[in-house]
Design a protein around this motif. Structure first.
Motif, PDB file in Angstrom:
ATOM      1  N   UNK A 144       0.812  -1.224   0.000  1.00 13.67           N
ATOM      2  CA  UNK A 144       0.000   0.000   0.000  1.00 13.67           C
ATOM      3  C   UNK A 144       0.840   1.267   0.000  1.00 13.67           C
ATOM      4  N   UNK A 145       2.151   1.110  -0.110  1.00 15.05           N
ATOM      5  CA  UNK A 145       3.056   2.269  -0.122  1.00 15.05           C
ATOM      6  C   UNK A 145       3.173   2.809  -1.542  1.00 15.05           C
ATOM      7  N   UNK A 146       3.248   4.144  -1.701  1.00 12.88           N
ATOM      8  CA  UNK A 146       3.332   4.718  -3.050  1.00 12.88           C
ATOM      9  C   UNK A 146       4.736   4.542  -3.609  1.00 12.88           C
ATOM     10  N   UNK A 147       4.793   4.363  -4.933  1.00 12.36           N
ATOM     11  CA  UNK A 147       6.044   4.015  -5.594  1.00 12.36           C
ATOM     12  C   UNK A 147       7.157   5.020  -5.412  1.00 12.36           C
ATOM     13  N   UNK A 148       6.787   6.310  -5.336  1.00 10.19           N
ATOM     14  CA  UNK A 148       7.805   7.346  -5.236  1.00 10.19           C
ATOM     15  C   UNK A 148       8.571   7.345  -3.929  1.00 10.19           C
ATOM     16  N   UNK A 149       8.083   6.630  -2.921  1.00 14.11           N
ATOM     17  CA  UNK A 149       8.751   6.598  -1.619  1.00 14.11           C
ATOM     18  C   UNK A 149       9.596   5.343  -1.423  1.00 14.11           C
ATOM     19  N   UNK A 150       9.642   4.477  -2.427  1.00 13.44           N
ATOM     20  CA  UNK A 150      10.402   3.232  -2.327  1.00 13.44           C
ATOM     21  C   UNK A 150      11.885   3.474  -2.571  1.00 13.44           C
ATOM     22  N   UNK A 151      12.717   2.580  -2.057  1.00 14.93           N
ATOM     23  CA  UNK A 151      14.148   2.625  -2.362  1.00 14.93           C
ATOM     24  C   UNK A 151      14.377   2.215  -3.819  1.00 14.93           C
ATOM     25  N   UNK A 152      15.594   2.440  -4.312  1.00 19.90           N
ATOM     26  CA  UNK A 152      15.910   2.057  -5.685  1.00 19.90           C
ATOM     27  C   UNK A 152      15.728   0.575  -5.929  1.00 19.90           C
ATOM     28  N   UNK A 153      16.165  -0.246  -4.968  1.00 23.12           N
ATOM     29  CA  UNK A 153      16.007  -1.689  -5.117  1.00 23.12           C
ATOM     30  C   UNK A 153      14.551  -2.104  -5.125  1.00 23.12           C
ATOM     31  N   UNK A 154      13.749  -1.492  -4.278  1.00 25.11           N
ATOM     32  CA  UNK A 154      12.320  -1.814  -4.243  1.00 25.11           C
ATOM     33  C   UNK A 154      11.634  -1.383  -5.536  1.00 25.11           C
ATOM     34  N   UNK A 155      12.037  -0.235  -6.081  1.00 22.94           N
ATOM     35  CA  UNK A 155      11.454   0.194  -7.353  1.00 22.94           C
ATOM     36  C   UNK A 155      11.821  -0.766  -8.476  1.00 22.94           C
ATOM     37  N   UNK A 167       2.506 -11.569 -18.090  1.00 22.76           N
ATOM     38  CA  UNK A 167       2.760 -12.969 -18.489  1.00 22.76           C
ATOM     39  C   UNK A 167       3.658 -13.065 -19.720  1.00 22.76           C
ATOM     40  N   UNK A 168       4.897 -12.615 -19.611  1.00 19.72           N
ATOM     41  CA  UNK A 168       5.781 -12.599 -20.783  1.00 19.72           C
ATOM     42  C   UNK A 168       6.211 -14.001 -21.217  1.00 19.72           C
ATOM     43  N   UNK A 169       6.286 -14.202 -22.522  1.00 18.39           N
ATOM     44  CA  UNK A 169       7.003 -15.348 -23.076  1.00 18.39           C
ATOM     45  C   UNK A 169       8.491 -15.041 -23.072  1.00 18.39           C
ATOM     46  N   UNK A 170       8.802 -13.778 -23.376  1.00 17.91           N
ATOM     47  CA  UNK A 170      10.178 -13.292 -23.350  1.00 17.91           C
ATOM     48  C   UNK A 170      10.216 -12.007 -22.537  1.00 17.91           C
ATOM     49  N   UNK A 171      10.995 -12.031 -21.459  1.00 20.54           N
ATOM     50  CA  UNK A 171      11.128 -10.872 -20.580  1.00 20.54           C
ATOM     51  C   UNK A 171      12.408 -10.127 -20.928  1.00 20.54           C
ATOM     52  N   UNK A 172      12.263  -8.849 -21.278  1.00 24.96           N
ATOM     53  CA  UNK A 172      13.399  -7.988 -21.589  1.00 24.96           C
ATOM     54  C   UNK A 172      13.725  -7.154 -20.355  1.00 24.96           C
ATOM     55  N   UNK A 173      14.935  -7.299 -19.846  1.00 25.12           N
ATOM     56  CA  UNK A 173      15.363  -6.566 -18.661  1.00 25.12           C
ATOM     57  C   UNK A 173      16.509  -5.639 -19.034  1.00 25.12           C
ATOM     58  N   UNK A 174      16.299  -4.341 -18.859  1.00 28.94           N
ATOM     59  CA  UNK A 174      17.293  -3.349 -19.257  1.00 28.94           C
ATOM     60  C   UNK A 174      17.968  -2.757 -18.019  1.00 28.94           C
ATOM     61  N   UNK A 175      19.213  -3.153 -17.774  1.00 26.81           N
ATOM     62  CA  UNK A 175      20.042  -2.652 -16.670  1.00 26.81           C
ATOM     63  C   UNK A 175      19.347  -2.781 -15.304  1.00 26.81           C
ATOM     64  N   UNK A 176      18.918  -3.985 -14.920  1.00 23.09           N
ATOM     65  CA  UNK A 176      18.206  -4.109 -13.644  1.00 23.09           C
ATOM     66  C   UNK A 176      19.056  -3.825 -12.413  1.00 23.09           C
ATOM     67  N   UNK A 177      20.396  -3.878 -12.542  1.00 25.06           N
ATOM     68  CA  UNK A 177      21.242  -3.642 -11.367  1.00 25.06           C
ATOM     69  C   UNK A 177      21.723  -2.199 -11.248  1.00 25.06           C
ATOM     70  N   UNK A 178      21.348  -1.348 -12.186  1.00 19.20           N
ATOM     71  CA  UNK A 178      21.882   0.016 -12.224  1.00 19.20           C
ATOM     72  C   UNK A 178      21.559   0.798 -10.954  1.00 19.20           C
ATOM     73  N   UNK A 179      22.583   1.328 -10.319  1.00 21.89           N
ATOM     74  CA  UNK A 179      22.411   2.201  -9.170  1.00 21.89           C
ATOM     75  C   UNK A 179      22.054   1.511  -7.872  1.00 21.89           C
ATOM     76  N   UNK A 180      22.155   0.188  -7.831  1.00 28.72           N
ATOM     77  CA  UNK A 180      21.755  -0.543  -6.633  1.00 28.72           C
ATOM     78  C   UNK A 180      22.962  -0.918  -5.780  1.00 28.72           C
ATOM     79  N   UNK A 181      22.727  -1.109  -4.493  1.00 27.20           N
ATOM     80  CA  UNK A 181      23.773  -1.548  -3.572  1.00 27.20           C
ATOM     81  C   UNK A 181      24.153  -2.996  -3.878  1.00 27.20           C
ATOM     82  N   UNK A 182      25.399  -3.388  -3.593  1.00 27.63           N
ATOM     83  CA  UNK A 182      25.861  -4.754  -3.924  1.00 27.63           C
ATOM     84  C   UNK A 182      24.964  -5.860  -3.398  1.00 27.63           C
TER      85      UNK A 182
END
Length: 250
Positions: A144-155, A167-182
């Protein structure tokens, strides 16, 4: 699975990209890219900033027109198919930068993923939502939390979960780790591997070469709009040239 002569595991590829050229106005960004992704694979597209990775993803999603070449998905030429119809066909992207709707709750963001492709009944909808919450327990806590208040990882979790709701047959992920903590990066990559292991084909654009190639069936190296190298993920990870360019080795 045994590899076929085309470089993908046996059978016809789910996605075929054939000699595509894409530009921004008069500036050509992709100079004849070809690649394939077989059903069930996790394939990584690796390259430095400006190599053309996001341009490739936008072309696959239908957000950028092709100057030349073609894109074939499940045996059908989709080169001129509108972006929303590609989603309906099962080609779904979680974009670079996450694109979370800041004023909507986590649940509302997730449900936007099935806006163009609604579920036939509430049971299927709830099962898909539960699956996202199983992959990302933090999102259930933040439902129930609004998206703008989430951390980068949560977003980033919201962006991937929203794509899964389509329901993707093919999921395209563009830079999912960008700006995240290790630690968050490790978690995101584990979840991507789990998504793939449970039957969703994944094409991943990444700069984190070590994490991506270690989990990939195959990879492509993109440099200034051209594929310069391809092969099994582990082989690319052990390649001295790849190590020198992307891992700081040598």
């Amino acid at each position: 699975m045994a590899a076929s002569e085309s470089g993908t595991p046996g059978g016809e590829p789910l996605l075929e990209v054939e000699d595509i050229v894409v530009g921004y106005g008069r500036i050509e960004a992709l100079h004849g890219i070809s690649l394939q992704v077989a059903e069930g694979e996790l394939v990584t597209l690796l390259g430095a900033n400006g190599a053309g990775k996001t341009t490739t993803m936008r072309a696959l999603s239908g957000l950028l027109p092709l100057t030349r070449g073609r894109i074939v998905f499940e045996g059908s030429d989709i080169s001129r198919v509108q972006a929303h119809r590609r989603v309906l066909a099962g080609l779904v992207q979680a974009p670079e930068g996450r694109g979370v709707f800041p004023g909507m709750t986590v649940r509302e963001n997730l449900e936007m993923g099935c806006y163009a492709r609604p579920f036939r009944n509430k049971g299927d909808h709830d099962a898909a939502l539960d699956r996202v919450f199983e992959l990302f327990p933090r999102l259930r806590e933040r439902e129930k939390q609004v998206g703008g208040t989430l951390s980068g990882g949560e977003q980033q979790m919201v962006a991937i979960g929203r794509a899964l709701m389509a329901r993707p047959r093919l999921l395209l992920l563009d830079e999912p780790s960008m700006g995240l903590a290790p630690m968050v990066i490790q978690q995101i990559f584990r979840i991507i591997a789990e998504i793939n292991a449970t039957g969703t084909t994944v094409l991943l654009v990444e700069q984190n070469a070590r994490q991506a190639l270690a989990r990939s069936d195959r990879g492509y190296i993109l440099e200034t709009g051209v594929v310069t190298k391809s092969g099994p993920g582990r082989e690319l990870l052990d390649d001295p040239a790849v190590q020198a360019a992307y891992l700081g080795v040598g």
